[in-house]
Design a protein around this motif. Structure first.
Motif, PDB file in Angstrom:
ATOM      1  N   ASP A 273      39.983   3.348  10.393  1.00 51.57           N
ATOM      2  CA  ASP A 273      40.481   4.650   9.958  1.00 51.57           C
ATOM      3  C   ASP A 273      39.418   5.758  10.053  1.00 51.57           C
ATOM      4  O   ASP A 273      39.736   6.934   9.821  1.00 51.57           O
ATOM      5  N   VAL A 274      38.179   5.397  10.376  1.00 59.85           N
ATOM      6  CA  VAL A 274      37.154   6.418  10.619  1.00 59.85           C
ATOM      7  C   VAL A 274      36.646   6.349  12.053  1.00 59.85           C
ATOM      8  O   VAL A 274      35.727   7.091  12.428  1.00 59.85           O
TER       9      VAL A 274
ATOM     10  N   GLU B 251      37.938   7.245  14.977  1.00 60.33           N
ATOM     11  CA  GLU B 251      38.069   8.461  15.770  1.00 60.33           C
ATOM     12  C   GLU B 251      37.037   9.504  15.353  1.00 60.33           C
ATOM     13  O   GLU B 251      36.492  10.228  16.192  1.00 60.33           O
ATOM     14  N   HIS B 252      36.784   9.579  14.047  1.00 59.47           N
ATOM     15  CA  HIS B 252      35.774  10.522  13.563  1.00 59.47           C
ATOM     16  C   HIS B 252      34.401  10.162  14.119  1.00 59.47           C
ATOM     17  O   HIS B 252      33.629  11.056  14.509  1.00 59.47           O
ATOM     18  N   VAL B 253      34.095   8.881  14.178  1.00 63.53           N
ATOM     19  CA  VAL B 253      32.813   8.427  14.710  1.00 63.53           C
ATOM     20  C   VAL B 253      32.692   8.804  16.187  1.00 63.53           C
ATOM     21  O   VAL B 253      31.659   9.311  16.632  1.00 63.53           O
ATOM     22  N   LYS B 254      33.769   8.587  16.942  1.00 65.46           N
ATOM     23  CA  LYS B 254      33.745   8.895  18.371  1.00 65.46           C
ATOM     24  C   LYS B 254      33.544  10.390  18.610  1.00 65.46           C
ATOM     25  O   LYS B 254      32.832  10.802  19.519  1.00 65.46           O
ATOM     26  N   GLU B 255      34.185  11.204  17.779  1.00 63.62           N
ATOM     27  CA  GLU B 255      34.109  12.653  17.960  1.00 63.62           C
ATOM     28  C   GLU B 255      32.801  13.245  17.448  1.00 63.62           C
ATOM     29  O   GLU B 255      32.460  14.375  17.797  1.00 63.62           O
ATOM     30  N   SER B 256      32.078  12.484  16.606  1.00 58.58           N
ATOM     31  CA  SER B 256      30.864  13.027  15.993  1.00 58.58           C
ATOM     32  C   SER B 256      29.747  13.267  17.003  1.00 58.58           C
ATOM     33  O   SER B 256      28.890  14.119  16.804  1.00 58.58           O
ATOM     34  N   ARG B 257      29.745  12.489  18.091  1.00 58.82           N
ATOM     35  CA  ARG B 257      28.692  12.589  19.112  1.00 58.82           C
ATOM     36  C   ARG B 257      27.308  12.507  18.478  1.00 58.82           C
ATOM     37  O   ARG B 257      26.382  13.233  18.849  1.00 58.82           O
ATOM     38  N   PHE B 258      27.180  11.612  17.516  1.00 62.40           N
ATOM     39  CA  PHE B 258      25.902  11.399  16.841  1.00 62.40           C
ATOM     40  C   PHE B 258      24.859  11.000  17.878  1.00 62.40           C
ATOM     41  O   PHE B 258      25.062  10.088  18.675  1.00 62.40           O
ATOM     42  N   TYR B 259      23.737  11.706  17.877  1.00 61.14           N
ATOM     43  CA  TYR B 259      22.731  11.535  18.924  1.00 61.14           C
ATOM     44  C   TYR B 259      22.270  10.091  19.067  1.00 61.14           C
ATOM     45  O   TYR B 259      21.982   9.625  20.175  1.00 61.14           O
ATOM     46  N   PHE B 260      22.201   9.355  17.970  1.00 63.37           N
ATOM     47  CA  PHE B 260      21.607   8.024  17.996  1.00 63.37           C
ATOM     48  C   PHE B 260      22.605   6.922  18.371  1.00 63.37           C
ATOM     49  O   PHE B 260      22.236   5.752  18.420  1.00 63.37           O
ATOM     50  N   ILE B 261      23.861   7.268  18.613  1.00 64.31           N
ATOM     51  CA  ILE B 261      24.826   6.265  19.070  1.00 64.31           C
ATOM     52  C   ILE B 261      24.512   5.879  20.513  1.00 64.31           C
ATOM     53  O   ILE B 261      24.422   6.733  21.391  1.00 64.31           O
TER      54      ILE B 261
ATOM     55  N   GLY C 230      37.324  -3.884  13.765  1.00 62.14           N
ATOM     56  CA  GLY C 230      36.746  -2.548  13.631  1.00 62.14           C
ATOM     57  C   GLY C 230      36.025  -2.081  14.887  1.00 62.14           C
ATOM     58  O   GLY C 230      36.002  -2.777  15.913  1.00 62.14           O
ATOM     59  N   LEU C 231      35.433  -0.907  14.781  1.00 59.34           N
ATOM     60  CA  LEU C 231      34.660  -0.324  15.885  1.00 59.34           C
ATOM     61  C   LEU C 231      33.189  -0.679  15.686  1.00 59.34           C
ATOM     62  O   LEU C 231      32.582  -0.304  14.684  1.00 59.34           O
ATOM     63  N   TYR C 232      32.633  -1.420  16.640  1.00 57.90           N
ATOM     64  CA  TYR C 232      31.232  -1.819  16.550  1.00 57.90           C
ATOM     65  C   TYR C 232      30.366  -0.764  17.262  1.00 57.90           C
ATOM     66  O   TYR C 232      30.559  -0.485  18.442  1.00 57.90           O
ATOM     67  N   VAL C 233      29.443  -0.197  16.497  1.00 55.14           N
ATOM     68  CA  VAL C 233      28.600   0.879  16.992  1.00 55.14           C
ATOM     69  C   VAL C 233      27.150   0.416  16.986  1.00 55.14           C
ATOM     70  O   VAL C 233      26.655  -0.087  15.970  1.00 55.14           O
ATOM     71  N   THR C 234      26.475   0.585  18.116  1.00 53.74           N
ATOM     72  CA  THR C 234      25.048   0.288  18.207  1.00 53.74           C
ATOM     73  C   THR C 234      24.276   1.599  18.152  1.00 53.74           C
ATOM     74  O   THR C 234      24.527   2.507  18.950  1.00 53.74           O
ATOM     75  N   LEU C 235      23.358   1.674  17.191  1.00 51.92           N
ATOM     76  CA  LEU C 235      22.509   2.852  17.039  1.00 51.92           C
ATOM     77  C   LEU C 235      21.109   2.518  17.534  1.00 51.92           C
ATOM     78  O   LEU C 235      20.581   1.432  17.250  1.00 51.92           O
ATOM     79  N   ARG C 236      20.504   3.456  18.255  1.00 55.67           N
ATOM     80  CA  ARG C 236      19.114   3.309  18.680  1.00 55.67           C
ATOM     81  C   ARG C 236      18.338   4.489  18.129  1.00 55.67           C
ATOM     82  O   ARG C 236      18.760   5.642  18.235  1.00 55.67           O
ATOM     83  N   PHE C 237      17.168   4.195  17.540  1.00 57.74           N
ATOM     84  CA  PHE C 237      16.436   5.234  16.815  1.00 57.74           C
ATOM     85  C   PHE C 237      14.953   4.891  16.752  1.00 57.74           C
ATOM     86  O   PHE C 237      14.528   3.788  17.129  1.00 57.74           O
TER      87      PHE C 237
ATOM     88  N   LEU D 170      25.202   5.647   5.516  1.00 58.47           N
ATOM     89  CA  LEU D 170      25.590   5.685   4.104  1.00 58.47           C
ATOM     90  C   LEU D 170      26.688   6.714   3.854  1.00 58.47           C
ATOM     91  O   LEU D 170      27.481   6.564   2.915  1.00 58.47           O
ATOM     92  N   GLY D 171      26.750   7.732   4.676  1.00 56.79           N
ATOM     93  CA  GLY D 171      27.754   8.762   4.498  1.00 56.79           C
ATOM     94  C   GLY D 171      29.175   8.254   4.672  1.00 56.79           C
ATOM     95  O   GLY D 171      30.122   8.894   4.190  1.00 56.79           O
ATOM     96  N   PHE D 172      29.348   7.128   5.321  1.00 53.84           N
ATOM     97  CA  PHE D 172      30.678   6.546   5.497  1.00 53.84           C
ATOM     98  C   PHE D 172      31.055   5.587   4.371  1.00 53.84           C
ATOM     99  O   PHE D 172      32.163   5.054   4.368  1.00 53.84           O
ATOM    100  N   GLY D 173      30.130   5.380   3.426  1.00 51.67           N
ATOM    101  CA  GLY D 173      30.426   4.513   2.289  1.00 51.67           C
ATOM    102  C   GLY D 173      30.818   3.111   2.723  1.00 51.67           C
ATOM    103  O   GLY D 173      30.207   2.523   3.621  1.00 51.67           O
ATOM    104  N   ALA D 174      31.885   2.594   2.114  1.00 52.69           N
ATOM    105  CA  ALA D 174      32.340   1.233   2.407  1.00 52.69           C
ATOM    106  C   ALA D 174      32.984   1.113   3.780  1.00 52.69           C
ATOM    107  O   ALA D 174      33.283  -0.011   4.221  1.00 52.69           O
ATOM    108  N   LYS D 175      33.217   2.233   4.457  1.00 51.72           N
ATOM    109  CA  LYS D 175      33.824   2.186   5.782  1.00 51.72           C
ATOM    110  C   LYS D 175      32.840   1.722   6.850  1.00 51.72           C
ATOM    111  O   LYS D 175      33.235   1.401   7.962  1.00 51.72           O
ATOM    112  N   ALA D 176      31.546   1.698   6.501  1.00 53.60           N
ATOM    113  CA  ALA D 176      30.517   1.270   7.447  1.00 53.60           C
ATOM    114  C   ALA D 176      29.786   0.055   6.900  1.00 53.60           C
ATOM    115  O   ALA D 176      29.341   0.062   5.753  1.00 53.60           O
ATOM    116  N   VAL D 177      29.670  -0.975   7.730  1.00 52.27           N
ATOM    117  CA  VAL D 177      28.965  -2.196   7.333  1.00 52.27           C
ATOM    118  C   VAL D 177      27.907  -2.523   8.388  1.00 52.27           C
ATOM    119  O   VAL D 177      28.237  -2.695   9.569  1.00 52.27           O
ATOM    120  N   VAL D 178      26.658  -2.604   7.962  1.00 52.31           N
ATOM    121  CA  VAL D 178      25.584  -2.968   8.886  1.00 52.31           C
ATOM    122  C   VAL D 178      25.684  -4.464   9.168  1.00 52.31           C
ATOM    123  O   VAL D 178      25.669  -5.292   8.251  1.00 52.31           O
TER     124      VAL D 178
END
Length: 314
Positions: A245-246, A248-258, A267-274, A285-293
């Motif tokens: 349920d989040v 689409e928001h993640v895809k649209e965010s264009r977060f630089y580190f994705i 769910g949607l598995y996202v790999t972050l590089r930083f 953390l901003g996604f609360g329980a919607k995000a699980v590392v």
């Protein structure tokens, strides 16, 4: 007016008026007769057939002319939208130039093309920041443009988003400016930093107390800003499972580190590089329980510690 613009203007003036003396041209362009002589010589060497007659002045060889520019409605819209962007995102000098250029372009368009361009353009809108004329970033942009044009080193106080190894976020920097880039809605300076002795990027909105130094600073002769690609030093990675349920928001965010995204049944598995965990932890953390590392475990533990700290406030 720079030399190239003046020479083109001289050519257009001769085409429009037929014959002019050097003194007449000097008066039109508010320069010296000697400068006009040099400009005419440069045009002749470039292959423009300029004829000089004693007492009559200069004229173009019969049959030679610059054809008028003809723009389609789409071409006109392209230029006008580009000017809209310049007017919104550049400093006051370029904002004024963009406004003047728009008037000139619109004045030379045939009436039919002008109406069609206006109709097409009405279907587009640039939604960018509208900073006031005295906005600090725009003033900084104007100063840095001057430094680049005059090949001068700059000094400024720079605030980093995260503390460096010495624990400080602010340092005084002396930088040889190489160029300016507009990236993801923000202006950045690319230049050689004396403090770090390497090429660095500096966001203009994190600069303060900027001044131009008298010291000359020239980028390397083989440096090409258009071809430059920064090294990717994001050597750490984290995999996060995002609830659907989040997603689409993640895809649209264009977060630089994705780095990558993959849809799975749970769910949607996202790999972050930083570079540092602090760069991505607030986002996760901003996604609360919607995000699980998912991995690595060290970052799962870091999330647990952050949650415990948060609980102390509630």
């Amino acid at each position: 007016m720079n030399k190239t613009d003046r020479q083109l203007a001289i050519l257009l003036e001769l085409q429009r008026r037929g014959s002019l003396r050097a003194e007449d041209l000097a008066a039109v362009f508010e320069t010296s007769v000697r400068t006009i002589y040099r400009d005419v010589q440069a045009l002749s060497e470039a292959g423009v057939p300029i004829i000089g007659a004693p007492g009559q002045g200069y004229s173009l060889m019969e049959g030679y002319f610059l054809p008028p520019l003809h723009f389609t409605a789409e071409e006109a819209v392209t230029m006008l939208l580009g000017l809209d962007f310049v007017e919104q995102q550049f400093d006051p000098v370029y904002r004024a130039s963009a406004q003047d250029s728009r008037k000139k372009i619109e004045s030379i368009l045939p009436e039919a093309v002008r109406r069609e361009a206006a109709r097409v353009r009405s279907g587009f809108k640039l939604l960018t920041s509208h900073a006031p004329a005295d906005d600090p970033v725009r003033i900084t942009l104007q100063q840095l443009r001057q430094a680049i044009q005059e090949e001068r080193k700059v000094r400024f106080l720079y605030t980093k988003k995260l503390p460096e190894k010495d624990g400080n976020r602010q340092h005084l920097r002396d930088v040889t400016p190489y160029g300016l880039a507009f990236v993801n809605g923000s202006w950045s300076l690319l230049g050689f930093c004396d403090l770090r002795q390497e090429l660095r990027h500096f966001r203009l909105d994190r600069m303060a107390s900027l001044c131009l130094l008298e010291e000359k600073a020239v980028p390397p002769a083989d440096f090409n800003l258009q071809a430059y690609r920064p090294d990717d030093n994001r050597h750490l990675s984290m995999t996060v499972r995002m609830a659907y349920d989040v997603a689409e928001h993640v895809k649209e965010s264009r977060f630089y580190f994705i780095d990558t995204m993959a849809e799975q049944p749970d769910g949607l598995y996202v790999t972050l590089r930083f570079r540092q965990p602090e760069e991505v932890l607030p986002w996760v953390l901003g996604f609360g329980a919607k995000a699980v590392v998912i991995e690595p475990e060290s970052f799962r533990e870091r999330i647990r510690c952050e949650i415990k700290k948060m609980q102390l406030h509630y």
